[in-house]
Design an enzyme around this catalytic site. Structure first.
Site, PDB file in Angstrom:
ATOM      1  N   GLY A  88       0.900  -1.138  -0.121  1.00  0.00           N
ATOM      2  CA  GLY A  88      -0.014  -0.176   0.068  1.00  0.00           C
ATOM      3  C   GLY A  88       1.023   1.133   0.094  1.00  0.00           C
ATOM      4  N   ARG A  89       0.311   2.324   0.503  1.00  0.00           N
ATOM      5  CA  ARG A  89       1.158   3.658   0.606  1.00  0.00           C
ATOM      6  C   ARG A  89       1.985   3.727   1.951  1.00  0.00           C
ATOM      7  NH1 ARG A  89      -1.302   8.578   0.029  1.00  0.00           N
ATOM      8  NH2 ARG A  89      -3.365   7.777   0.440  1.00  0.00           N
ATOM      9  N   GLU A  92       5.807   3.860   1.934  1.00  0.00           N
ATOM     10  CA  GLU A  92       6.322   5.252   1.667  1.00  0.00           C
ATOM     11  C   GLU A  92       7.020   5.875   2.869  1.00  0.00           C
ATOM     12  OE1 GLU A  92       3.590   7.579  -0.496  1.00  0.00           O
ATOM     13  OE2 GLU A  92       3.757   6.236  -2.411  1.00  0.00           O
ATOM     14  N   CYS A 118       3.993  -6.627  -2.186  1.00  0.00           N
ATOM     15  CA  CYS A 118       3.861  -5.219  -3.108  1.00  0.00           C
ATOM     16  C   CYS A 118       4.841  -3.843  -2.809  1.00  0.00           C
ATOM     17  CB  CYS A 118       2.304  -4.643  -2.849  1.00  0.00           C
ATOM     18  SG  CYS A 118       1.640  -3.633  -4.145  1.00  0.00           S
ATOM     19  N   HIS A 119       4.394  -2.990  -2.089  1.00  0.00           N
ATOM     20  CA  HIS A 119       5.205  -1.823  -2.011  1.00  0.00           C
ATOM     21  C   HIS A 119       5.748  -2.055  -0.641  1.00  0.00           C
ATOM     22  CE1 HIS A 119       2.728  -0.018  -4.882  1.00  0.00           C
ATOM     23  NE2 HIS A 119       3.697   1.110  -5.073  1.00  0.00           N
ATOM     24  N   TYR A 138       5.712  -5.023  -6.270  1.00  0.00           N
ATOM     25  CA  TYR A 138       5.006  -4.255  -7.501  1.00  0.00           C
ATOM     26  C   TYR A 138       5.818  -4.056  -8.366  1.00  0.00           C
ATOM     27  CZ  TYR A 138       1.523  -1.193  -9.509  1.00  0.00           C
ATOM     28  OH  TYR A 138       0.575  -0.657 -10.415  1.00  0.00           O
TER      29      TYR A 138
END
Length: 190
Positions: A88-89, A92, A118-119, A138
């Protein structure tokens, strides 16, 4: 044998990548503890639904609230057998927290099972634990994974890549293979 598994989550973690492994591993009899920096047990993180609906990248929609059942400040990684890092975000900004990176480094230093999707590989890249490893993420994170010294393996979103104690997948469509592989790694862990 039941394992104690730490989940590192944050606001705008991908909904399915948080809920599905947390519930599935719990259903397998493992004790799952979800934490987020600067939050405590009983707090929530917001989640985001990332969907593949024909655009050049995923779309993002609001998800459900994910309830934490552990305090990040009180986490002692030595008390955990394994680590799960959803995407997800959240990665970050979580990768900017030195405490998060130290927790991740512990699991690699001690050769404990780690599942990342993923992320989430953004956090592992920032922690400097991917040198010489083979993993997936990802696709947009592929260059970052390679720059961190890993061999990035581009696979279909429904697949998983296993490199010793590290199990990775490009996105939530890979849950079935990712979780099955991680369960296998957990079963083989001392």
């Amino acid at each position: 044998m039941s394992k104690k598994i730490l989940f590192l989550v944050g606001d705008y973690v991908e909904t399915l990548e948080a809920f599905v492994p947390f519930q599935a591993l719990g259903a397998m009899g493992h004790e799952c503890v979800a934490v987020c920096p600067d939050k405590q047990a009983g707090d929530t993180v917001r989640t985001a639904v990332h969907d593949f609906d024909g655009a050049q990248t995923y779309s993002e929609k609001p998800g459900h609230l994910f309830h934490l059942n552990g305090d990040f400040d009180g986490v002692n990684p030595a008390e955990f057998d394994a680590l799960v890092v959803p995407g997800g975000r959240a990665p970050e900004y979580l990768r900017l927290d030195d405490r998060v990176l130290d927790v991740v480094r512990h699991f690699f230093r001690e050769d404990k099972p780690v599942a990342a999707i993923c992320h989430a590989l953004q956090i592992l890249s920032a922690a400097g634990v991917l040198t010489g490893r083979t993993c997936t993420a990802y696709a947009a994170c592929g260059p970052e994974v390679s720059a961190a010294g890993a061999t990035y393996e581009e696979v279909e979103p429904t697949e998983a890549v296993v490199d010793g104690n590290l199990v990775t997948s490009p996105a939530w469509p890979g849950h079935a293979k990712w979780l099955k592989a991680f369960a296998g790694v957990l079963a083989g862990a001392a």
